[in-house]
Motif scaffolding. Structure first.
Motif, PDB file in Angstrom:
ATOM      1  N   SER A   4      -4.398   9.451 -11.968  1.00  0.00           N
ATOM      2  CA  SER A   4      -4.795   9.384 -10.550  1.00  0.00           C
ATOM      3  C   SER A   4      -3.597   9.213  -9.629  1.00  0.00           C
ATOM      4  N   PHE A   5      -3.568  10.000  -8.579  1.00  0.00           N
ATOM      5  CA  PHE A   5      -2.608   9.801  -7.484  1.00  0.00           C
ATOM      6  C   PHE A   5      -3.197  10.440  -6.240  1.00  0.00           C
ATOM      7  N   ARG A   6      -2.670  10.025  -5.074  1.00  0.00           N
ATOM      8  CA  ARG A   6      -3.178  10.603  -3.835  1.00  0.00           C
ATOM      9  C   ARG A   6      -2.250  11.713  -3.373  1.00  0.00           C
ATOM     10  N   ARG A   7      -2.799  12.719  -2.770  1.00  0.00           N
ATOM     11  CA  ARG A   7      -1.985  13.720  -2.102  1.00  0.00           C
ATOM     12  C   ARG A   7      -2.939  14.540  -1.229  1.00  0.00           C
ATOM     13  N   SER A   8      -2.352  15.140  -0.197  1.00  0.00           N
ATOM     14  CA  SER A   8      -3.213  15.972   0.618  1.00  0.00           C
ATOM     15  C   SER A   8      -2.436  17.146   1.199  1.00  0.00           C
ATOM     16  N   CYS A   9      -1.498  16.870   2.098  1.00  0.00           N
ATOM     17  CA  CYS A   9      -0.901  17.971   2.854  1.00  0.00           C
ATOM     18  C   CYS A   9       0.149  18.746   2.061  1.00  0.00           C
ATOM     19  N   ARG A  10       0.760  18.129   1.082  1.00  0.00           N
ATOM     20  CA  ARG A  10       1.875  18.610   0.276  1.00  0.00           C
ATOM     21  C   ARG A  10       3.088  19.071   1.096  1.00  0.00           C
ATOM     22  N   GLU A  11       3.215  18.517   2.332  1.00  0.00           N
ATOM     23  CA  GLU A  11       4.416  18.869   3.098  1.00  0.00           C
ATOM     24  C   GLU A  11       4.910  17.723   3.982  1.00  0.00           C
ATOM     25  N   GLY A  12       4.731  16.491   3.520  1.00  0.00           N
ATOM     26  CA  GLY A  12       5.323  15.360   4.218  1.00  0.00           C
ATOM     27  C   GLY A  12       4.709  15.042   5.558  1.00  0.00           C
ATOM     28  N   VAL A  13       3.424  15.290   5.712  1.00  0.00           N
ATOM     29  CA  VAL A  13       2.785  15.042   6.998  1.00  0.00           C
ATOM     30  C   VAL A  13       1.684  13.984   6.901  1.00  0.00           C
ATOM     31  N   CYS A  14       0.982  13.952   5.768  1.00  0.00           N
ATOM     32  CA  CYS A  14      -0.170  13.047   5.697  1.00  0.00           C
ATOM     33  C   CYS A  14       0.215  11.659   5.218  1.00  0.00           C
ATOM     34  N   GLY A  15       1.300  11.563   4.487  1.00  0.00           N
ATOM     35  CA  GLY A  15       1.767  10.248   4.047  1.00  0.00           C
ATOM     36  C   GLY A  15       0.985   9.672   2.880  1.00  0.00           C
ATOM     37  N   SER A  16       0.247  10.479   2.141  1.00  0.00           N
ATOM     38  CA  SER A  16      -0.615   9.882   1.123  1.00  0.00           C
ATOM     39  C   SER A  16       0.030   9.813  -0.262  1.00  0.00           C
ATOM     40  N   ASP A  17       1.075  10.584  -0.535  1.00  0.00           N
ATOM     41  CA  ASP A  17       1.605  10.582  -1.905  1.00  0.00           C
ATOM     42  C   ASP A  17       2.884   9.740  -2.041  1.00  0.00           C
ATOM     43  N   ALA A  18       2.919   8.626  -1.328  1.00  0.00           N
ATOM     44  CA  ALA A  18       4.047   7.708  -1.472  1.00  0.00           C
ATOM     45  C   ALA A  18       3.960   7.006  -2.818  1.00  0.00           C
ATOM     46  N   MET A  19       5.085   6.937  -3.505  1.00  0.00           N
ATOM     47  CA  MET A  19       5.119   6.246  -4.802  1.00  0.00           C
ATOM     48  C   MET A  19       6.556   5.833  -5.087  1.00  0.00           C
ATOM     49  N   ASN A  20       6.720   5.060  -6.137  1.00  0.00           N
ATOM     50  CA  ASN A  20       8.055   4.625  -6.497  1.00  0.00           C
ATOM     51  C   ASN A  20       8.621   5.580  -7.536  1.00  0.00           C
ATOM     52  N   ILE A  21       9.647   6.336  -7.135  1.00  0.00           N
ATOM     53  CA  ILE A  21      10.203   7.409  -7.966  1.00  0.00           C
ATOM     54  C   ILE A  21      11.582   6.993  -8.452  1.00  0.00           C
ATOM     55  N   ASN A  22      11.727   6.787  -9.725  1.00  0.00           N
ATOM     56  CA  ASN A  22      13.001   6.309 -10.282  1.00  0.00           C
ATOM     57  C   ASN A  22      13.545   5.113  -9.503  1.00  0.00           C
ATOM     58  N   GLY A  23      12.646   4.188  -9.181  1.00  0.00           N
ATOM     59  CA  GLY A  23      13.077   2.955  -8.547  1.00  0.00           C
ATOM     60  C   GLY A  23      13.168   2.986  -7.040  1.00  0.00           C
ATOM     61  N   ARG A  24      12.859   4.128  -6.436  1.00  0.00           N
ATOM     62  CA  ARG A  24      12.982   4.274  -4.998  1.00  0.00           C
ATOM     63  C   ARG A  24      11.681   4.809  -4.446  1.00  0.00           C
ATOM     64  N   ASN A  25      11.219   4.242  -3.342  1.00  0.00           N
ATOM     65  CA  ASN A  25       9.985   4.767  -2.766  1.00  0.00           C
ATOM     66  C   ASN A  25      10.234   6.112  -2.094  1.00  0.00           C
ATOM     67  N   GLY A  26       9.273   7.001  -2.254  1.00  0.00           N
ATOM     68  CA  GLY A  26       9.410   8.307  -1.614  1.00  0.00           C
ATOM     69  C   GLY A  26       8.105   9.071  -1.692  1.00  0.00           C
ATOM     70  N   LEU A  27       8.072  10.216  -1.025  1.00  0.00           N
ATOM     71  CA  LEU A  27       6.905  11.085  -1.088  1.00  0.00           C
ATOM     72  C   LEU A  27       7.147  12.113  -2.180  1.00  0.00           C
ATOM     73  N   ALA A  28       6.177  12.253  -3.092  1.00  0.00           N
ATOM     74  CA  ALA A  28       6.353  13.203  -4.186  1.00  0.00           C
ATOM     75  C   ALA A  28       6.537  14.622  -3.645  1.00  0.00           C
ATOM     76  N   CYS A  29       5.874  14.913  -2.527  1.00  0.00           N
ATOM     77  CA  CYS A  29       5.924  16.281  -2.005  1.00  0.00           C
ATOM     78  C   CYS A  29       7.249  16.611  -1.326  1.00  0.00           C
ATOM     79  N   LEU A  30       8.039  15.572  -0.993  1.00  0.00           N
ATOM     80  CA  LEU A  30       9.335  15.832  -0.367  1.00  0.00           C
ATOM     81  C   LEU A  30      10.487  15.601  -1.343  1.00  0.00           C
ATOM     82  N   THR A  31      10.174  15.166  -2.560  1.00  0.00           N
ATOM     83  CA  THR A  31      11.232  14.854  -3.505  1.00  0.00           C
ATOM     84  C   THR A  31      11.524  16.075  -4.370  1.00  0.00           C
ATOM     85  N   ALA A  32      12.735  16.599  -4.249  1.00  0.00           N
ATOM     86  CA  ALA A  32      13.103  17.796  -5.001  1.00  0.00           C
ATOM     87  C   ALA A  32      13.217  17.474  -6.490  1.00  0.00           C
ATOM     88  N   LEU A  33      12.745  18.397  -7.319  1.00  0.00           N
ATOM     89  CA  LEU A  33      12.869  18.210  -8.768  1.00  0.00           C
ATOM     90  C   LEU A  33      14.338  18.265  -9.181  1.00  0.00           C
TER      91      LEU A  33
END
Ligand code: SF4
Ligand code: SF4
Ligand code: FES
Lengths: 113, 231
Positions: free
Chosen positions: B47-76
């Motif tokens: 389970s995770f939240r997401r909606s806009c997939r372009e950094g506008v809705c703010g729903s997919d914030a999570m802790n990524i490798n120790g740093r908070n960020g939006l999955a949709c704005l974090t480059a692979l």
């Protein structure tokens, strides 16, 4: 009156930090030239018209700064009300004690001079 | 790519655990969210939240490798493997990467995030000069993702009383608005040892905001406004 003020404590913290910075810099610049710093030299400094008030100011700022810092730590980490008041009370007594002791000594030196 | 993801389902009663995944990005997958969507096909219990997939809705914030960020704005590209994903730190976990934002939004609500102006309505609209409008830059863009508040040590300690960087940035957004007439009441509300003054200018908030905003700067401006008012 609210026991824990917001802005006032913040201002006290910034102003006392500034005072501490200036006074400590002043001491670091002035003291090396005042050698030999033996007991009588310290005594003359503390009893002087300039030295005495500056030392009082230094300890005043130190205690005020310590009070805000310690209060912040207590507000963050100690949640039970009773414990919080007890620790804050203890800190207040210690800091006021330090300040009173310094002022008393300064007064005694000034009177003896 | 290897991932290590925090899993927790309170209904099953097991303690939280980290689960390893292997998933291959396909052509066109650029962001972490793309990978997560592929992963969800593999394991639909994640389970995770997401909606806009372009950094506008703010729903997919999570802790990524120790740093908070939006999955949709974090480059692979450039993400260290295994990619460790955890829910926003300090927030109650509902399930896996989904956290309870109730308190966060209650703080947002407490600063009255709307324009207050009891003066008679003008015929068309309340105008601003370009300079007045410019003052809102860097404030209105906040998407309430909570990356900042969930990275603020002061907010971790006092999430119930400290408004947190996000709410304070929003508060300043209305204080700075030339059309708002309630600045004095807003400042009165904020002049509190917990609401505003738990901030220690650690600046984690500014460091981590995925929209490049600076809550710590807004907080400084609130303090200055309070100072100006009382001097
Ligand atoms: S200030 Fe930035 S990190 Fe904080 S909620 Fe707004 S967009 Fe998210
Ligand atoms: S600057 Fe203030 S609000 Fe931002 S992370 Fe630090 S303590 Fe939190
Ligand atoms: S999905 Fe909307 S901000 Fe990432």
């Amino acid at each position: 009156m609210r026991l824990f003020t917001g802005q006032r404590a913040w201002v006290v913290q910034r102003l006392s930090a500034l005072l501490l910075l200036v006074l400590i810099l002043l001491a670091m610049l002035a003291l090396p030239f005042a050698s030999p710093l033996d007991f009588s030299a310290w005594r003359a400094l503390a009893g002087g018209a300039l030295g005495g008030p500056l030392i009082a100011l230094l300890f005043g700022a130190l205690c005020a700064h310590a009070w805000v810092g310690m209060r912040d730590i207590v507000l963050d980490y100690l949640q039970p009300r009773g414990l919080r008041l007890a620790v804050l009370g203890l800190i207040t007594v210690v800091l006021l004690g330090v300040l009173a002791r310094v002022l008393l000594s300064l007064a005694m030196v000034a009177l003896a001079a | 790519m290897r991932l290590n993801i925090y899993r927790y389902d309170p209904e099953r009663g097991d303690p939280p655990r980290m689960q390893a995944y292997d998933v291959q990005p396909e052509a066109g997958d650029k962001k972490l969210l793309d990978l997560l969507m592929r992963l969800r096909v593999q394991d639909d219990s994640l389970s995770f939240r997401r909606s806009c997939r372009e950094g506008v809705c703010g729903s997919d914030a999570m802790n990524i490798n120790g740093r908070n960020g939006l999955a949709c704005l974090t480059a692979l590209d450039g993400l260290k493997e295994p990619i460790v994903l955890r829910p926003l730190p300090g927030f109650p976990v509902i399930r896996d990467l989904v956290v309870d934002m109730t308190q966060f939004f209650a703080h947002y609500h407490s600063i009255r995030p709307w324009l207050i102006n009891d003066e008679p309505l003008p015929e068309r609209e309340r105008l601003q000069t370009p300079t007045e409008r410019e003052r809102l830059d860097g404030l209105y863009e906040c998407i309430l993702c909570a990356c900042c508040s969930a990275f603020c040590p002061s907010y971790w300690w006092n999430p119930d009383k400290f408004i947190g960087p996000s709410g304070l940035l929003q508060a300043y957004r209305f204080i700075a608005d030339s059309r708002d007439t309630a600045s004095a009441e807003r400042l009165d509300f904020l002049d509190d040892v917990y609401r505003l003054y738990r901030c220690r200018t650690i600046m984690n908030c500014t460091e981590v905001c995925p929209k490049g905003l600076s809550p710590s700067h807004a907080i400084e401006r609130i303090r200055l406004a309070l100072l100006q008012r009382s001097s």
